[in-house]
Design a protein around this motif. Structure first.
Motif, PDB file in Angstrom:
ATOM      1  N   ILE A 283       0.843  -1.204   0.000  1.00  0.00           N
ATOM      2  CA  ILE A 283       0.000   0.000   0.000  1.00  0.00           C
ATOM      3  C   ILE A 283       0.880   1.256   0.000  1.00  0.00           C
ATOM      4  CG2 ILE A 283      -1.638   1.377   1.372  1.00  0.00           C
ATOM      5  CD1 ILE A 283      -2.875  -1.351   2.296  1.00  0.00           C
ATOM      6  N   ILE A 284       1.927   1.253   0.838  1.00  0.00           N
ATOM      7  CA  ILE A 284       2.835   2.413   0.901  1.00  0.00           C
ATOM      8  C   ILE A 284       3.518   2.611  -0.458  1.00  0.00           C
ATOM      9  CG2 ILE A 284       4.866   3.432   2.015  1.00  0.00           C
ATOM     10  CD1 ILE A 284       4.160   1.742   4.534  1.00  0.00           C
ATOM     11  N   ALA A 285       4.015   1.508  -1.021  1.00  0.00           N
ATOM     12  CA  ALA A 285       4.733   1.587  -2.308  1.00  0.00           C
ATOM     13  C   ALA A 285       3.830   2.105  -3.430  1.00  0.00           C
ATOM     14  CB  ALA A 285       5.294   0.213  -2.672  1.00  0.00           C
ATOM     15  N   GLU A 286       2.565   1.661  -3.436  1.00  0.00           N
ATOM     16  CA  GLU A 286       1.637   2.061  -4.507  1.00  0.00           C
ATOM     17  C   GLU A 286       1.109   3.486  -4.324  1.00  0.00           C
ATOM     18  OE1 GLU A 286      -1.453  -0.930  -4.544  1.00  0.00           O
ATOM     19  OE2 GLU A 286       0.030  -2.529  -4.741  1.00  0.00           O
ATOM     20  N   ASP A 287       0.785   3.841  -3.083  1.00  0.00           N
ATOM     21  CA  ASP A 287       0.098   5.115  -2.843  1.00  0.00           C
ATOM     22  C   ASP A 287       1.033   6.272  -2.513  1.00  0.00           C
ATOM     23  OD1 ASP A 287      -2.061   3.531  -3.293  1.00  0.00           O
ATOM     24  OD2 ASP A 287      -2.917   3.655  -1.282  1.00  0.00           O
ATOM     25  N   PHE A 288       2.290   5.946  -2.203  1.00  0.00           N
ATOM     26  CA  PHE A 288       3.280   6.998  -1.909  1.00  0.00           C
ATOM     27  C   PHE A 288       4.553   6.719  -2.717  1.00  0.00           C
ATOM     28  CE2 PHE A 288       0.382   6.812   1.637  1.00  0.00           C
ATOM     29  CZ  PHE A 288       0.145   8.145   1.940  1.00  0.00           C
ATOM     30  N   PRO A 289       4.466   6.880  -4.046  1.00  0.00           N
ATOM     31  CA  PRO A 289       5.606   6.535  -4.909  1.00  0.00           C
ATOM     32  C   PRO A 289       6.900   7.270  -4.539  1.00  0.00           C
ATOM     33  CG  PRO A 289       3.894   7.718  -6.145  1.00  0.00           C
ATOM     34  CD  PRO A 289       3.302   7.339  -4.837  1.00  0.00           C
ATOM     35  N   ARG A 330      -6.383   0.002   3.545  1.00  0.00           N
ATOM     36  CA  ARG A 330      -5.742   0.997   2.678  1.00  0.00           C
ATOM     37  C   ARG A 330      -5.928   2.409   3.242  1.00  0.00           C
ATOM     38  NH1 ARG A 330      -4.906  -0.714  -2.266  1.00  0.00           N
ATOM     39  NH2 ARG A 330      -2.962   0.311  -2.790  1.00  0.00           N
ATOM     40  N   LYS A 331      -7.135   2.764   3.612  1.00  0.00           N
ATOM     41  CA  LYS A 331      -7.387   4.116   4.156  1.00  0.00           C
ATOM     42  C   LYS A 331      -6.644   4.308   5.474  1.00  0.00           C
ATOM     43  CE  LYS A 331     -10.847   7.552   5.440  1.00  0.00           C
ATOM     44  NZ  LYS A 331      -9.985   8.648   4.972  1.00  0.00           N
ATOM     45  N   SER A 332      -6.638   3.270   6.287  1.00  0.00           N
ATOM     46  CA  SER A 332      -5.964   3.332   7.592  1.00  0.00           C
ATOM     47  C   SER A 332      -4.462   3.596   7.407  1.00  0.00           C
ATOM     48  CB  SER A 332      -6.179   2.011   8.333  1.00  0.00           C
ATOM     49  OG  SER A 332      -6.037   2.187   9.718  1.00  0.00           O
ATOM     50  N   VAL A 333      -3.851   2.856   6.506  1.00  0.00           N
ATOM     51  CA  VAL A 333      -2.409   3.017   6.236  1.00  0.00           C
ATOM     52  C   VAL A 333      -2.138   4.365   5.565  1.00  0.00           C
ATOM     53  CG1 VAL A 333      -0.429   2.122   4.934  1.00  0.00           C
ATOM     54  CG2 VAL A 333      -1.961   0.533   6.124  1.00  0.00           C
ATOM     55  N   ASP A 335      -3.826   7.184   5.608  1.00  0.00           N
ATOM     56  CA  ASP A 335      -4.000   8.333   6.504  1.00  0.00           C
ATOM     57  C   ASP A 335      -2.879   8.411   7.537  1.00  0.00           C
ATOM     58  OD1 ASP A 335      -6.273   8.831   5.069  1.00  0.00           O
ATOM     59  OD2 ASP A 335      -7.694   8.310   6.658  1.00  0.00           O
ATOM     60  N   THR A 336      -2.368   7.257   7.946  1.00  0.00           N
ATOM     61  CA  THR A 336      -1.269   7.233   8.916  1.00  0.00           C
ATOM     62  C   THR A 336       0.020   7.756   8.274  1.00  0.00           C
ATOM     63  OG1 THR A 336      -2.242   5.298   9.991  1.00  0.00           O
ATOM     64  CG2 THR A 336       0.054   5.767  10.497  1.00  0.00           C
ATOM     65  N   ILE A 337       0.334   7.255   7.072  1.00  0.00           N
ATOM     66  CA  ILE A 337       1.554   7.678   6.372  1.00  0.00           C
ATOM     67  C   ILE A 337       1.490   9.164   6.028  1.00  0.00           C
ATOM     68  CG2 ILE A 337       2.931   7.409   4.268  1.00  0.00           C
ATOM     69  CD1 ILE A 337       3.322   5.073   6.143  1.00  0.00           C
ATOM     70  N   ALA A 338       0.316   9.613   5.565  1.00  0.00           N
ATOM     71  CA  ALA A 338       0.147  11.030   5.216  1.00  0.00           C
ATOM     72  C   ALA A 338       0.452  11.910   6.431  1.00  0.00           C
ATOM     73  CB  ALA A 338      -1.265  11.285   4.708  1.00  0.00           C
ATOM     74  N   GLN A 339       0.026  11.470   7.602  1.00  0.00           N
ATOM     75  CA  GLN A 339       0.260  12.251   8.819  1.00  0.00           C
ATOM     76  C   GLN A 339       1.744  12.223   9.230  1.00  0.00           C
ATOM     77  OE1 GLN A 339      -1.245  10.853  12.711  1.00  0.00           O
ATOM     78  NE2 GLN A 339      -2.388  12.781  12.817  1.00  0.00           N
ATOM     79  N   LEU A 340       2.389  11.083   9.011  1.00  0.00           N
ATOM     80  CA  LEU A 340       3.802  10.950   9.399  1.00  0.00           C
ATOM     81  C   LEU A 340       4.733  11.750   8.483  1.00  0.00           C
ATOM     82  CD1 LEU A 340       3.991   7.137  10.247  1.00  0.00           C
ATOM     83  CD2 LEU A 340       4.147   9.040  11.851  1.00  0.00           C
ATOM     84  N   GLN A 341       4.255  12.041   7.268  1.00  0.00           N
ATOM     85  CA  GLN A 341       5.102  12.784   6.323  1.00  0.00           C
ATOM     86  C   GLN A 341       5.184  14.249   6.703  1.00  0.00           C
ATOM     87  OE1 GLN A 341       7.136  11.265   4.036  1.00  0.00           O
ATOM     88  NE2 GLN A 341       6.382   9.692   5.404  1.00  0.00           N
TER      89      GLN A 341
END
Length: 341
Positions: A283-289, A330-333, A335-341
């Motif tokens: 999910i990280i690899a696909e949604d946060f290239p 997917r949404k859970s991951v 939203d978490t990654i978006a916040q950590l960035q």
């Protein structure tokens, strides 16, 4: 309902609790939170204000140690107007030297202290919600039963003595035996208030407010964060498998638990679906290239297998009581990654 109810929430600065406080204020509930220090209380108030929430509806009381006898007595004496008590506070640490002293006893005594205080001083309390865990429902470690169905009436078979063996089983045991204390208390004391218990699996998802210190995430969210940090350290991350639930759904479930009569006397088993670290990685690899170059090597074949270690959760009863759709992985991951960035 909100205007006539005053909600007390123990452990108000916790990962799940902050989301609950946010929802309570959005719904217009006057909310009193217990915190360990004035600094923590003031920090939470400023987070609420910065988020544009009705921070004037929130106040806090200091309870330094939930395991101390009479820990919540003064708080409830000072606030006889409380009608709902949400007990989310619990000791949680893997820095344990003695599992009984550091985990089991504090969890059981913290729960007992809260229930005794409500019985003695919560003269207007009508509903009590206790945050337990999936650890109280299914067996783990040597007691795991892969492929066996568990539901809202299942209990982890771990005994008190087995729970003393090491920090991991100490944590598992503390959840079961603290929850058993709740139901035993209700049976023996026949209180005038109604009880509901919430049993979440791995809790993923973003923090309720902006994360200033990314080194202190809740333990479950380290499953996501560890993939990013392992990449920076050029290490292979530890891999996990299990069931997940988003923190925002856990918070919503606590509100439903005291608002809905169908939740009275129930255990709410919160799980959306199985997950593993490989899925989170993808999910990280696909949604946060942009993060792809930072991701570590991950050999998915080395990850634990679901069928070797996990029971099968049937929580249809819980889903029916709650009446809302859970947030997916997917949404859970994301939203978490978006916040950590």
């Amino acid at each position: 309902m909100s205007s006539e109810n005053v909600v007390f929430i123990s452990g108000a600065t916790g990962f799940i609790a902050q989301h609950i406080v946010k929802l309570l204020l959005e719904a217009g509930y006057k909310t009193i939170g217990s915190v360990r220090s004035e600094e923590k209380g003031e920090n939470l108030k400023s987070l609420l204000k910065s988020a544009g929430l009705k921070s004037d509806l929130f106040s806090y009381v200091i309870v330094k140690d939930i395991g101390a006898k009479g820990a919540f007595d003064e708080a409830l004496k000072a606030h006889p107007e409380v009608t709902v008590f949400l007990h989310t506070a619990s000791p949680f640490t893997f820095e344990v030297h003695d599992a009984e002293r550091d985990l089991l006893k504090p969890a059981i005594e913290g729960t007992t202290n809260a229930l005794n205080a409500i019985k003695e001083y919560g003269k207007n309390v009508q509903r009590v919600v206790v945050t337990s865990s999936y650890a109280a429902v299914a067996g783990f470690a040597d007691l795991v039963t892969p492929g066996k169905e568990v539901n809202e009436s299942s209990w982890n078979p771990i005994t008190y003595d087995q729970s003393k063996a090491n920090p991991f089983v100490g944590y598992i045991g503390s959840k079961k035996h603290a929850e058993k204390t709740v139901w035993k208390f209700a049976e023996e004391n026949k209180p005038k208030w109604e009880i509901t218990v919430v049993n979440p699996v791995y809790v993923l998802g973003p923090q309720a407010f902006e994360v200033k210190d990314k080194s202190k995430l809740n333990t479950s969210n380290e499953i996501i964060n560890s993939i990013l940090t392992a990449g920076k350290k050029k290490e292979e991350p530890q891999q996990y498998v299990g069931y997940f639930i988003d923190v925002r759904d856990v918070a919503k479930a606590h509100i439903v638990a005291f608002e809905k009569k169908e939740a009275i006397g129930q255990r709410l088993l919160l799980a959306d679906a199985p997950f593993n670290s490989g899925e989170i990685y993808d999910i990280i690899a696909e949604d946060f290239p942009k993060l792809k170059p930072e991701l570590p090597e991950l050999d998915k074949s080395k990850g634990p297998k679901f069928e070797d270690s996990e029971s099968i959760i049937n929580n249809e009863k819980t889903r029916k009581i709650l009446g809302f759709k859970f947030i997916d992985l997917r949404k859970s991951v994301d939203d978490t990654i978006a916040q950590l960035q």
